[in-house]
Design an enzyme around this catalytic site. Structure first.
Site, PDB file in Angstrom:
ATOM      1  N   HIS A 164      12.867  -8.171  35.690  1.00 23.51           N
ATOM      2  CA  HIS A 164      12.879  -9.350  36.557  1.00 23.51           C
ATOM      3  C   HIS A 164      13.768  -9.031  37.756  1.00 23.51           C
ATOM      4  CE1 HIS A 164      12.041 -11.506  32.545  1.00 23.51           C
ATOM      5  NE2 HIS A 164      10.918 -11.218  33.161  1.00 23.51           N
ATOM      6  N   GLU A 167      17.151 -10.554  38.981  1.00 24.98           N
ATOM      7  CA  GLU A 167      18.329 -10.451  38.122  1.00 24.98           C
ATOM      8  C   GLU A 167      19.100  -9.180  38.504  1.00 24.98           C
ATOM      9  OE1 GLU A 167      15.639 -12.761  34.821  1.00 24.98           O
ATOM     10  OE2 GLU A 167      16.363 -10.766  34.326  1.00 24.98           O
ATOM     11  N   HIS A 257      19.071  -7.842  31.636  1.00 23.55           N
ATOM     12  CA  HIS A 257      18.602  -9.025  32.364  1.00 23.55           C
ATOM     13  C   HIS A 257      19.761  -9.906  32.823  1.00 23.55           C
ATOM     14  CE1 HIS A 257      14.195  -9.078  31.242  1.00 23.55           C
ATOM     15  NE2 HIS A 257      14.648  -8.110  30.476  1.00 23.55           N
ATOM     16  N   GLU A 333      21.603 -10.274  28.269  1.00 19.73           N
ATOM     17  CA  GLU A 333      21.580 -11.287  29.328  1.00 19.73           C
ATOM     18  C   GLU A 333      22.977 -11.480  29.881  1.00 19.73           C
ATOM     19  OE1 GLU A 333      18.921 -12.822  30.513  1.00 19.73           O
ATOM     20  OE2 GLU A 333      17.380 -12.488  28.979  1.00 19.73           O
TER      21      GLU A 333
HETATM   22 ZN    ZN Z   1      15.027 -11.575  32.799  1.00 19.72          ZN
END
Ligand code: ZN
Length: 377
Positions: A164, A167, A257, A333
């Site tokens: 992504h 990010e 991420h 994350e």
């Molecule tokens: Zn992500």
């Protein structure tokens, strides 16, 4: 001087709606061929010494509207240091009032990691004699899928980030991890490189990065929903990487991420895959516990809901790798906001803290290496 807003640069994203006096109204632009949006990066000129009100009007329809509560915008005068500017979110509008000290100032959702910086990262890494560089293929926009390989050990470790593209903390993390792994004076890294082979893809989504996307590639595809059946038309990035993984096998993998809403660092694992075993789960827990011990920026209380047995989403890389290769795989994350357990009111979560966490993760890998090396059942 008149105020002006632009985003026609590497990773830029904004649409100017109106400038009235000292108020600037803006909208974030959707990813191409997709409805996702949340990433922004723009430049404001002509505002030195003048209090301006910036309003992003279309936050309510963004991918993660909860991301705006308690969020403060990132601002930089020199594009090196990014500080937070107090912001408020009400009625779908993010508002911030700033008085820039110069006539050129930059704003972003998080400290940007441009493709230019990415090229610098690759150029630096390939200077190290242990590093083998290869392009795994070209993206739909014609960029190379950069892949770095180093180490001579049996254990196959894959690190990849930024599926992504918005990010950006994920590639700052990569910078820290690579810095550590290629530091010849670091005893942990020297041993890691003897006992493991590292496969690193610092940026899984160069097209989305350059285009200023939040979540998708050049044709609006969310790469982290393609791992069960990647195609050359929709998701060549995943196809190249998965094909390479099929050749090397995967013992341990981290997919890096950022999370818009949760103000903490956390891991998501592979619970719920059909072939889940206790031993595989125990290794994930061992890594997680080692990281808690090593980094006060990491915790295990806050995070995503754990899927029920058999309910894993195999289109996501972490689940696919655990199922396909028996890997100990995980999604890391990091927050767009801050780590609420150890907040920094000036910078919030930041490039330096992402880099530090990258180094800590490699120490945690070292801590569980003997367990990972035990033969699988
Ligand atoms: Zn992500």
């Amino acid at each position: 001087m008149t105020l002006s807003v632009s985003s026609a640069f590497d990773g830029g994203n904004i649409r100017l709606v109106a400038i009235e006096g000292d108020r600037v109204d803006l909208e974030i632009v959707k990813d191409h061929m997709s409805d996702f949006y949340q990433w922004f990066y723009f430049r404001l000129t002509g505002a030195a010494g003048r209090e301006v009100e910036l309003r992003i009007l279309n936050c309510a329809g963004s991918a993660y509207p909860h991301g705006w509560d308690g969020y403060n915008i990132c601002m930089s005068h020199d594009r090196e240091e990014w500080q937070r500017a107090e912001s408020s979110y009400k009625g779908g509008v993010l508002t911030t009032r700033v008085t820039p000290s110069a006539d050129s100032v930059w704003f972003a959702y998080f400290a940007p990691y441009t493709m230019e910086r990415h090229h610098d990262l690759i150029a630096d890494a390939v200077q190290h004699p242990a590093v083998e560089y290869r392009s795994l293929g070209q993206t739909l926009d014609g960029q190379e899928m950069d892949y770095l390989k180093f180490g001579t050990g049996k254990l196959q470790v894959w690190l990849y980030a930024r599926q992504h593209p918005g990010e950006t903390m994920a590639e700052w993390w990569m910078e820290g991890a690579l810095e550590k792994l290629l530091d010849d004076s670091d005893p942990v890294s020297r041993r890691l490189r003897e006992r493991a082979t590292f496969h690193v893809v610092p940026n899984m989504n160069p097209d989305g990065s350059k285009r200023g996307h939040l979540r998708t590639n050049a044709v609006g595809v969310n790469l982290n929903r393609e791992w069960h059946e990647p195609t050359a038309e929709r998701s060549p990035e995943v196809l190249y990487v998965r094909n390479e993984m099929d050749k090397t096998g995967v013992d341990f993998a981290m997919d890096v991420h950022g999370d818009e809403a949760i103000a903490a660092n956390f891991l998501a694992g592979f619970e719920g895959i059909p072939s889940w075993t206790k031993e595989q789960g125990a290794l994930f827990d061992a890594f997680s516990n080692a990281l808690v011990a090593i980094s006060p920026d990491f915790q295990t209380e806050k995070g995503y809901e754990i899927p029920a047995p058999g309910k894993a989403n195999l289109s996501m890389s972490t689940a696919q790798l655990a199922e396909r290769y028996g890997a100990v795989s995980m999604t890391l994350e990091m927050p767009f906001k801050d780590n609420d357990d150890l907040p920094d009111p000036v910078e919030g979560w930041s490039p330096d803290r992402s880099r530090a966490l990258g180094r800590s993760c490699m120490d945690a890998l070292w801590a569980i290496l003997p367990d990972l090396e035990k033969p699988k059942r």
